[in-house]
Design a protein around this motif. Structure first.
Motif, PDB file in Angstrom:
ATOM      1  N   ASP A 105      34.331   5.635  12.071  1.00  0.00           N
ATOM      2  CA  ASP A 105      33.951   6.938  11.509  1.00  0.00           C
ATOM      3  C   ASP A 105      34.327   7.032  10.035  1.00  0.00           C
ATOM      4  O   ASP A 105      33.554   7.568   9.219  1.00  0.00           O
ATOM      5  CB  ASP A 105      34.641   8.056  12.290  1.00  0.00           C
ATOM      6  N   GLU A 106      35.489   6.509   9.677  1.00  0.00           N
ATOM      7  CA  GLU A 106      35.912   6.540   8.275  1.00  0.00           C
ATOM      8  C   GLU A 106      35.019   5.655   7.410  1.00  0.00           C
ATOM      9  O   GLU A 106      34.672   6.009   6.279  1.00  0.00           O
ATOM     10  CB  GLU A 106      37.369   6.095   8.167  1.00  0.00           C
ATOM     11  N   ILE A 107      34.654   4.493   7.946  1.00  0.00           N
ATOM     12  CA  ILE A 107      33.788   3.581   7.198  1.00  0.00           C
ATOM     13  C   ILE A 107      32.413   4.211   6.991  1.00  0.00           C
ATOM     14  O   ILE A 107      31.838   4.152   5.895  1.00  0.00           O
ATOM     15  CB  ILE A 107      33.671   2.225   7.917  1.00  0.00           C
ATOM     16  N   LEU A 135      20.412  -1.503   7.683  1.00  0.00           N
ATOM     17  CA  LEU A 135      20.904  -2.804   8.138  1.00  0.00           C
ATOM     18  C   LEU A 135      22.398  -2.754   8.430  1.00  0.00           C
ATOM     19  O   LEU A 135      22.880  -3.394   9.374  1.00  0.00           O
ATOM     20  CB  LEU A 135      20.608  -3.867   7.080  1.00  0.00           C
ATOM     21  N   ALA A 136      23.140  -2.013   7.620  1.00  0.00           N
ATOM     22  CA  ALA A 136      24.591  -1.924   7.786  1.00  0.00           C
ATOM     23  C   ALA A 136      24.988  -1.275   9.105  1.00  0.00           C
ATOM     24  O   ALA A 136      26.128  -1.438   9.561  1.00  0.00           O
ATOM     25  CB  ALA A 136      25.208  -1.151   6.622  1.00  0.00           C
ATOM     26  N   GLU A 137      24.081  -0.566   9.740  1.00  0.00           N
ATOM     27  CA  GLU A 137      24.395   0.140  10.985  1.00  0.00           C
ATOM     28  C   GLU A 137      24.883  -0.818  12.076  1.00  0.00           C
ATOM     29  O   GLU A 137      25.652  -0.432  12.960  1.00  0.00           O
ATOM     30  CB  GLU A 137      23.163   0.908  11.464  1.00  0.00           C
ATOM     31  N   LEU A 138      24.466  -2.087  12.016  1.00  0.00           N
ATOM     32  CA  LEU A 138      24.893  -3.063  13.027  1.00  0.00           C
ATOM     33  C   LEU A 138      26.402  -3.293  13.019  1.00  0.00           C
ATOM     34  O   LEU A 138      26.964  -3.753  14.018  1.00  0.00           O
ATOM     35  CB  LEU A 138      24.178  -4.406  12.795  1.00  0.00           C
ATOM     36  N   VAL A 139      27.043  -3.004  11.910  1.00  0.00           N
ATOM     37  CA  VAL A 139      28.501  -3.180  11.827  1.00  0.00           C
ATOM     38  C   VAL A 139      29.216  -2.289  12.832  1.00  0.00           C
ATOM     39  O   VAL A 139      30.263  -2.659  13.384  1.00  0.00           O
ATOM     40  CB  VAL A 139      28.983  -2.862  10.393  1.00  0.00           C
ATOM     41  N   PHE A 140      28.633  -1.120  13.119  1.00  0.00           N
ATOM     42  CA  PHE A 140      29.326  -0.105  13.914  1.00  0.00           C
ATOM     43  C   PHE A 140      29.076  -0.318  15.405  1.00  0.00           C
ATOM     44  O   PHE A 140      28.348   0.420  16.055  1.00  0.00           O
ATOM     45  CB  PHE A 140      28.886   1.281  13.453  1.00  0.00           C
ATOM     46  N   ARG A 141      29.707  -1.378  15.923  1.00  0.00           N
ATOM     47  CA  ARG A 141      29.631  -1.717  17.328  1.00  0.00           C
ATOM     48  C   ARG A 141      31.059  -1.927  17.816  1.00  0.00           C
ATOM     49  O   ARG A 141      31.991  -2.026  17.010  1.00  0.00           O
ATOM     50  CB  ARG A 141      28.778  -2.969  17.534  1.00  0.00           C
ATOM     51  N   PRO A 142      31.277  -1.959  19.118  1.00  0.00           N
ATOM     52  CA  PRO A 142      32.638  -2.231  19.603  1.00  0.00           C
ATOM     53  C   PRO A 142      33.105  -3.612  19.139  1.00  0.00           C
ATOM     54  O   PRO A 142      32.334  -4.576  19.156  1.00  0.00           O
ATOM     55  CB  PRO A 142      32.482  -2.177  21.127  1.00  0.00           C
ATOM     56  N   TRP A 143      34.347  -3.705  18.683  1.00  0.00           N
ATOM     57  CA  TRP A 143      34.884  -4.999  18.272  1.00  0.00           C
ATOM     58  C   TRP A 143      36.381  -5.022  18.559  1.00  0.00           C
ATOM     59  O   TRP A 143      37.042  -3.984  18.621  1.00  0.00           O
ATOM     60  CB  TRP A 143      34.611  -5.283  16.793  1.00  0.00           C
ATOM     61  N   GLN A 210      25.486 -10.384   8.360  1.00  0.00           N
ATOM     62  CA  GLN A 210      24.517  -9.950   7.362  1.00  0.00           C
ATOM     63  C   GLN A 210      24.615  -8.440   7.121  1.00  0.00           C
ATOM     64  O   GLN A 210      24.461  -7.962   5.982  1.00  0.00           O
ATOM     65  CB  GLN A 210      23.110 -10.332   7.817  1.00  0.00           C
ATOM     66  N   ALA A 211      24.882  -7.681   8.177  1.00  0.00           N
ATOM     67  CA  ALA A 211      25.064  -6.235   8.025  1.00  0.00           C
ATOM     68  C   ALA A 211      26.285  -5.929   7.164  1.00  0.00           C
ATOM     69  O   ALA A 211      26.267  -5.008   6.344  1.00  0.00           O
ATOM     70  CB  ALA A 211      25.201  -5.581   9.403  1.00  0.00           C
ATOM     71  N   TRP A 212      27.351  -6.718   7.336  1.00  0.00           N
ATOM     72  CA  TRP A 212      28.532  -6.542   6.497  1.00  0.00           C
ATOM     73  C   TRP A 212      28.219  -6.867   5.034  1.00  0.00           C
ATOM     74  O   TRP A 212      28.790  -6.262   4.127  1.00  0.00           O
ATOM     75  CB  TRP A 212      29.683  -7.408   6.993  1.00  0.00           C
ATOM     76  N   TRP A 213      27.320  -7.826   4.782  1.00  0.00           N
ATOM     77  CA  TRP A 213      26.927  -8.111   3.398  1.00  0.00           C
ATOM     78  C   TRP A 213      26.336  -6.856   2.761  1.00  0.00           C
ATOM     79  O   TRP A 213      26.658  -6.511   1.612  1.00  0.00           O
ATOM     80  CB  TRP A 213      25.896  -9.232   3.347  1.00  0.00           C
ATOM     81  N   SER A 214      25.453  -6.169   3.497  1.00  0.00           N
ATOM     82  CA  SER A 214      24.864  -4.937   2.975  1.00  0.00           C
ATOM     83  C   SER A 214      25.923  -3.866   2.781  1.00  0.00           C
ATOM     84  O   SER A 214      25.979  -3.218   1.726  1.00  0.00           O
ATOM     85  CB  SER A 214      23.778  -4.427   3.936  1.00  0.00           C
ATOM     86  N   LEU A 215      26.775  -3.675   3.774  1.00  0.00           N
ATOM     87  CA  LEU A 215      27.784  -2.620   3.693  1.00  0.00           C
ATOM     88  C   LEU A 215      28.745  -2.868   2.546  1.00  0.00           C
ATOM     89  O   LEU A 215      29.041  -1.967   1.752  1.00  0.00           O
ATOM     90  CB  LEU A 215      28.528  -2.523   5.035  1.00  0.00           C
TER      91      LEU A 215
END
Length: 245
Positions: A105-107, A135-143, A210-215
């Motif tokens: 949420d903070e990110i 594209l950056a939306e893929l970062v926000f998954r459970p990890w 790749q999503a992290w590259w965009s973010l």
């Protein structure tokens, strides 16, 4: 006589090199406290701490050569990149450090602020920002959190004879997303990702990297501009964003 060389200098932090000694001066002493503790915890080659005083940390230079710099082809061999991948995997498998990374949420909130700023100030075309935000939306998954370096730029890993000799700049170490470390290290060097992952030795979701590259590129732009750096230099953050189109 050794000369004083300015490695990096901006309003938050300055790093000087005198011979084989690096002096880091940080406005926020907590950053240096994290760096000292992280160096002591990390199970990978790190700089020797020479001494520590309020707002100043002295470190010995690590041997070897950095994997490269942003905006230029990496001079490191595929084996050196694989060695870097193995070192990052070793770090990620270590016991967690005591510091937590920002929540999703903070990110998200920070990312949206930066995207709004980029568009409102005509820094980048709106469609370029919007597409990379999607594209950056893929970062926000459970990890699952790991011992993450947090700022694993290509200039922060040194190798010699295809072995890792040192990993530097630990002030952002935390419990973090492992794919963020892999993404930051290969930002602008997509051609080296396969070699890095060969050494990392486990399946990863390349689309999330790749999503992290965009973010990373979207979030870093304003800070870089305001601190005297140019994200529009060839091969740097803006080119990374354009490549994602």
């Amino acid at each position: 006589m050794d000369e004083v060389r300015v490695v990096v200098a901006h309003s938050e932090r300055t790093t000087l090199r005198v011979g084989d000694t690096f002096l880091k001066v940080d406005a926020d002493d907590a950053n240096l406290e994290v760096e000292v503790e992280a160096i002591g915890l990390a199970p990978v080659p790190t700089p020797e701490i020479l001494w520590r005083k309020p707002h100043v940390l002295a470190l010995a230079a690590v041997p070897g050569t950095a994997l490269g710099v942003l905006g230029r082809p990496s001079p490191a061999s595929p084996d050196a990149w694989a060695a870097a991948g193995a070192a990052v995997r070793k770090l990620h498998e270590a016991p967690l450090p005591p510091w937590s990374a920002p929540s999703n949420d903070e990110i998200v909130a920070g990312l949206d602020r930066e995207c709004d700023w980029l568009i409102a100030n005509d820094v980048l075309p709106a469609d370029l920002v919007t597409r990379n935000r999607e594209l950056a939306e893929l970062v926000f998954r459970p990890w699952t959190p790991v011992f993450a370096h947090g700022d694993l730029q290509i200039t922060h890993i040194f190798t010699e004879r295809d072995e890792v000799t040192g990993i530097i700049d630990w002030s952002e170490a935390s419990q973090g997303d492992p794919l963020n470390d892999l993404a930051v290290l290969t930002l602008g060097h997509e051609e080296c990702l396969d070699d890095l992952l060969a050494g990392y030795g486990t399946d990863v979701d390349v689309e999330v990297i790749q999503a992290w590259w965009s973010l990373r590129s979207l979030k870093a732009a304003r800070w870089l501009i305001e601190h005297g750096f140019d994200p529009n230099t060839p091969g740097a953050e803006f080119d990374v964003l354009r490549a994602r189109m």
